[in-house]
Write an enzyme that holds these catalytic residues in place. Structure first.
Site, PDB file in Angstrom:
ATOM      1  CB  SER A  67     -11.899 -13.461  20.931  1.00 52.54           C
ATOM      2  OG  SER A  67     -12.996 -14.293  21.153  1.00 52.54           O
ATOM      3  CE  LYS A  70     -15.126 -13.134  22.901  1.00 49.85           C
ATOM      4  NZ  LYS A  70     -14.705 -14.504  23.227  1.00 49.85           N
ATOM      5  CE1 TYR A 192     -18.543 -12.261  20.841  1.00 41.94           C
ATOM      6  CE2 TYR A 192     -19.617 -14.106  19.750  1.00 41.94           C
ATOM      7  CZ  TYR A 192     -18.543 -13.592  20.433  1.00 41.94           C
ATOM      8  OH  TYR A 192     -17.467 -14.384  20.719  1.00 41.94           O
ATOM      9  CE1 TYR A 244     -11.325 -16.493  24.996  1.00 42.83           C
ATOM     10  CE2 TYR A 244      -9.572 -17.369  23.638  1.00 42.83           C
ATOM     11  CZ  TYR A 244     -10.700 -16.592  23.786  1.00 42.83           C
ATOM     12  OH  TYR A 244     -11.204 -15.935  22.704  1.00 42.83           O
ATOM     13  CB  VAL A 262     -10.905 -18.498  16.951  1.00 42.00           C
ATOM     14  CG1 VAL A 262     -11.113 -19.036  18.345  1.00 42.00           C
ATOM     15  CG2 VAL A 262     -12.109 -17.739  16.451  1.00 42.00           C
TER      16      VAL A 262
HETATM   17  N1  GLU Z   1     -16.486 -15.496  16.939  1.00 45.28           N
HETATM   18  C1  GLU Z   1     -15.788 -16.450  17.764  1.00 45.28           C
HETATM   19  C2  GLU Z   1     -16.738 -17.233  18.629  1.00 45.28           C
HETATM   20  O1  GLU Z   1     -17.526 -16.645  19.294  1.00 45.28           O
HETATM   21  C3  GLU Z   1     -14.772 -15.732  18.595  1.00 45.28           C
HETATM   22  C4  GLU Z   1     -14.046 -16.656  19.536  1.00 45.28           C
HETATM   23  C5  GLU Z   1     -12.603 -16.284  19.700  1.00 45.28           C
HETATM   24  O2  GLU Z   1     -12.023 -15.599  18.886  1.00 45.28           O
HETATM   25  O3  GLU Z   1     -12.000 -16.767  20.692  1.00 45.28           O
HETATM   26  O4  GLU Z   1     -16.716 -18.413  18.644  1.00 45.28           O
END
Ligand code: GLU
Length: 443
Positions: A67, A70, A192, A244, A262
């Site tokens: 993430s 992003k 993605y 988040y 994550v």
């Molecule tokens: N590839 C992960 C997902 O979409 C990224 C989520 C994250 O890093 O918070 O679940």
């Protein structure tokens, strides 16, 4: 290592030592390949606005960006389409929900922000996909330019998420069913997954954060990656939505725009100061690295980095407010003639806050607020456009009040393009400016 740079490395090493033993947290098992990470891996990195690199611990261990991609893909979407167009498809409101929540606006299906999965999938979908410039190629190029080196994909992690990522696919189908998005989020979700599987080190993440902090210019190589307004927009959304459902608490306690992922990566940016990153795979319940949170939080606290604490008050913008007869350079015999010439001198970089101080000093300068005024900018190193307009306007108002105005401005900092004369008569030195005011005042 020199003494000066050793101090920064020591601060990172100390944090590393303090938190290397911190227990708690779990690996992100929902992407099977991520569950194979070494839970003991722990790296910290900081990159300054001059491109100086500092690190401690596992600075070279590769991991997938997840993430933390992003904000950078959002930056790319903003660069290509602009804030208004991007905002039609993805909002900029904190969701207060988990990273993979179904946070879509009632009625429109618009995701709440680009830092949660739903919004990130839309941001990815918005990146144009053409035969000459495929969507993923643009994204990989963009992430690489933020990092300052060519990045690649961890194909095993990609395959692992592609095999298990049904929740994200479901999100993409929901987005397609609720909103009139002009591109296909279902196709974009595969891109993605690839974007999340781009391989980085903690030093790469620090460089990416530092590029945002540096107004969109990579401090390692001087390359402009995104415009300054786009960098500011991305940092803003990171500040309000980057962590988040813990974003408010993070901003309250740590006070820096940030983004976690994550795989255990976390970035934080001190605007105009530094880019910071941590890597440690065990995650807390909000999906943020346990050690990363501790290390960045403590560093912010120890070094006073919280944005709202604003420790950089420009305390000495105005260095002198006097009348010319007080100046040592003025011969005693001349003093009477120069009595009514007031001088205000400024130093350093002038922005809005500094210009307000200078204007206040100019207003106060001169007995009874009459007589000529000299603004001495000899020791000024920079004037931004706001401060320049303010100072020019202030001098024009003084002139309209019938006061003679002159500036000592050897570098022409007050001048505007196509403007030869400047806002007031301009001289190379304070002495010349005072002499001119004296001559015209007595003439
Ligand atoms: N590839 C992960 C997902 O979409 C990224 C989520 C994250 O890093 O918070 O679940």
């Amino acid at each position: 290592m020199s003494a000066a740079t050793g101090a920064v490395t020591d601060a990172l090493r100390e944090l590393h030592t303090s938190y290397a033993g911190a227990d708690g947290g779990e690996l992100a098992g929902y992407i099977p390949q991520l569950a194979l990470a070494d839970p003991g891996a722990f790296g910290l990195a900081l990159i300054s606005m001059d491109g100086h690199r500092y690190s401690a611990g596992d600075a070279d261990v590769p991991f997938t960006v997840q993430s933390v991609s992003k904000p950078f893909v959002y930056a790319l979407a903003l660069s290509l389409l602009g804030l208004d167009e991007v905002s039609r498809w993805v909002n900029a409101e904190p969701s207060g929900e988990a990273f993979n929540a179904i946070s879509l606006e009632h009625g429109t299906g618009r995701p709440s922000n680009a830092m949660v999965n739903a919004g990130a999938i839309v941001a990815t979908a918005l990146i144009p996909d053409t035969p000459v410039a495929p969507r993923f190629g643009r994204i990989l190029d963009c992430l690489s330019r933020f990092a300052g080196r060519a990045l690649d994909v961890d194909e095993e992690v990609y395959a692992s998420e592609a095999a298990t990522g049904d929740r994200n696919r479901a999100l993409a189908y929901l987005i397609r069913s609720t909103g009139p998005l002009p591109v296909d989020p279902v196709a974009a979700v595969e891109t993605y997954f690839r974007q999340c599987a781009v391989r980085v080190t903690v030093l790469d993440l620090a460089a990416m954060a530092a590029t945002l902090a540096h107004g969109g210019v990579n401090p390692l190589n001087g390359e402009r990656v995104v415009s300054e307004p786009v960098a500011a927009q991305v940092l803003t959304v990171m500040a309000t939505c980057g962590m988040y459902d813990a974003s408010g608490d993070w901003l309250l306690r740590v006070g820096l725009p940030a983004k976690s992922g994550v795989s255990g990566g976390v970035i934080a940016a001190g605007p105009a100061r530094f880019g910071l990153a941590a890597y440690s795979p065990p995650l807390d319940r909000t999906g943020t690295s346990v050690r990363g949170r501790l290390a960045i939080g403590t560093l912010s606290d120890r070094l006073g980095l919280h944005l709202m604490r604003n420790p950089a008050l420009p305390g000495s913008t105005v260095t002198l407010v006097t009348t010319a007869d007080d100046l040592p350079a003025v011969p005693a015999g001349e003093r009477a003639r120069r009595q009514r010439v007031a001088v205000a001198a400024a130093q350093g970089a002038l922005d809005f806050t500094a210009a307000e101080r200078v204007l206040y000093a100019l207003d106060e300068a001169g007995a009874g607020r009459t007589g000529a005024v000299v603004l001495d900018l000899v020791r000024v190193t920079d004037i931004d456009t706001v401060a320049r307009a303010m100072l020019r306007g202030g001098l024009a108002r003084l002139a309209a009040d019938g006061r003679r105005t002159a500036v000592a401005d050897p570098d022409g900092r007050l001048r505007e393009p196509g403007d030869d004369t400047g806002a007031a008569r301009s001289f190379a030195s304070r002495e010349e400016a005072v002499a001119w005011c004296t001559a015209t005042a007595s003439g």
